[in-house]
Write an enzyme that holds these catalytic residues in place. Structure first.
Site, PDB file in Angstrom:
ATOM      1  N   ASP A 101       0.827  -1.202   0.000  1.00  0.00           N
ATOM      2  CA  ASP A 101       0.000   0.000   0.000  1.00  0.00           C
ATOM      3  C   ASP A 101       0.864   1.256   0.000  1.00  0.00           C
ATOM      4  OD1 ASP A 101      -2.252  -1.570   0.097  1.00  0.00           O
ATOM      5  OD2 ASP A 101      -2.387  -1.497   2.291  1.00  0.00           O
TER       6      ASP A 101
HETATM    7  N1  URA Z   1      -1.404  -6.041   3.600  1.00  0.00           N
HETATM    8  C1  URA Z   1      -1.864  -4.782   3.679  1.00  0.00           C
HETATM    9  O1  URA Z   1      -2.908  -4.535   4.247  1.00  0.00           O
HETATM   10  N2  URA Z   1      -1.151  -3.819   3.087  1.00  0.00           N
HETATM   11  C2  URA Z   1       0.008  -4.027   2.461  1.00  0.00           C
HETATM   12  O2  URA Z   1       0.624  -3.091   1.967  1.00  0.00           O
HETATM   13  C3  URA Z   1       0.481  -5.344   2.390  1.00  0.00           C
HETATM   14  C4  URA Z   1      -0.257  -6.341   2.976  1.00  0.00           C
END
Ligand code: URA
Length: 236
Positions: A101
């Site tokens: 993310d």
């Molecule tokens: N899970 C998440 O919620 N975000 C990420 O960036 C990676 C795994």
């Protein structure tokens, strides 16, 4: 050293047979000299041209990046935000293997090797991804047990995982939790915490398979060694 027709076909210019035709018909030069003999040997340092165009082997590149916050895990962004590819100095069109993310930090691989990327992303490979999360509140043992054994997320049960409280900061009422998963659904870790009403304040991916962030600061990257690439290919 390899046979010229094999080299041409490996560069993706033509099939081996078509490459032979090109050579015989005088369309191929090596180091500036037209070559019409099949089986002429060349290596990566020779300048091979087909129809007066330089051909090059599509060398594979593999990078391990320590992704900072506020960088997007894609090749391009329509909102013009910085991407993980912007952080790597290369002329090659590389792409990230999976996603983190925008606000997640940590390890992410980038490559131009579609085959390896497909292998690593395939659910059957169950590549382990290890996260360290800071979540609001006290992370209860019973929730750790449920999250580890599998919960229904968007109608589908999550695979076995490891959710484990590392430390509770009573003063600030936040927990530090290690989370190891083998799937790669979108926002999976955050969504799993959310099922039990924990808000994730920070999320960092510390390990991807056997790879970690040793020696790297946020925003830095390194190339993978041949040994590491081979090991990734042979996972499971
Ligand atoms: N899970 C998440 O919620 N975000 C990420 O960036 C990676 C795994």
């Amino acid at each position: 050293m390899k046979r010229l027709q094999k080299y041409i076909s490996e560069c993706g210019i033509a099939s081996r047979r078509k490459a032979e035709e090109l050579i015989i018909s005088g369309k191929v030069s090596v180091n500036g000299v037209i070559v019409t003999t099949l089986g002429t040997k060349v290596n990566e340092t020779d300048v091979v041209m087909v129809n007066n165009k330089l051909i090059k082997k599509d060398l594979k590149e593999y990078y391990l990046l320590y992704k900072p916050r506020e960088v997007i895990s894609s090749v391009k962004d329509n909102k013009n935000r910085k991407t993980v590819c912007d952080l790597i100095k290369t002329e090659t069109r590389i792409f990230p293997v999976g996603r983190l993310d925008y606000d997640t930090t940590g390890i992410i691989l980038l490559t131009n090797d579609g085959e390896l990327s497909n292998i690593l992303m395939h659910p059957s490979r169950e590549v382990t991804k290890e996260y360290y999360a800071k979540v609001k509140g006290f992370f209860k043992k019973e929730d750790a047990v449920k999250l580890s054994s599998g919960v229904i997320l968007n109608g589908k049960k999550t695979k076995k995982a490891v959710f484990k409280l590392d430390r509770y900061d009573k003063k600030n009422d936040v927990s530090y939790v290690k989370a190891v998963i083998t799937e790669g659904r979108n926002h999976q870790v955050k969504d799993m915490f959310k099922l039990f009403n924990y808000d994730v304040v920070k999320l960092k991916r510390e390990k991807y398979a056997f790879l970690d962030l040793t020696g790297l600061k946020s925003g830095e990257y390194r190339s993978l060694s041949l040994k590491e690439v081979k090991k990734l290919y042979s996972l499971k």
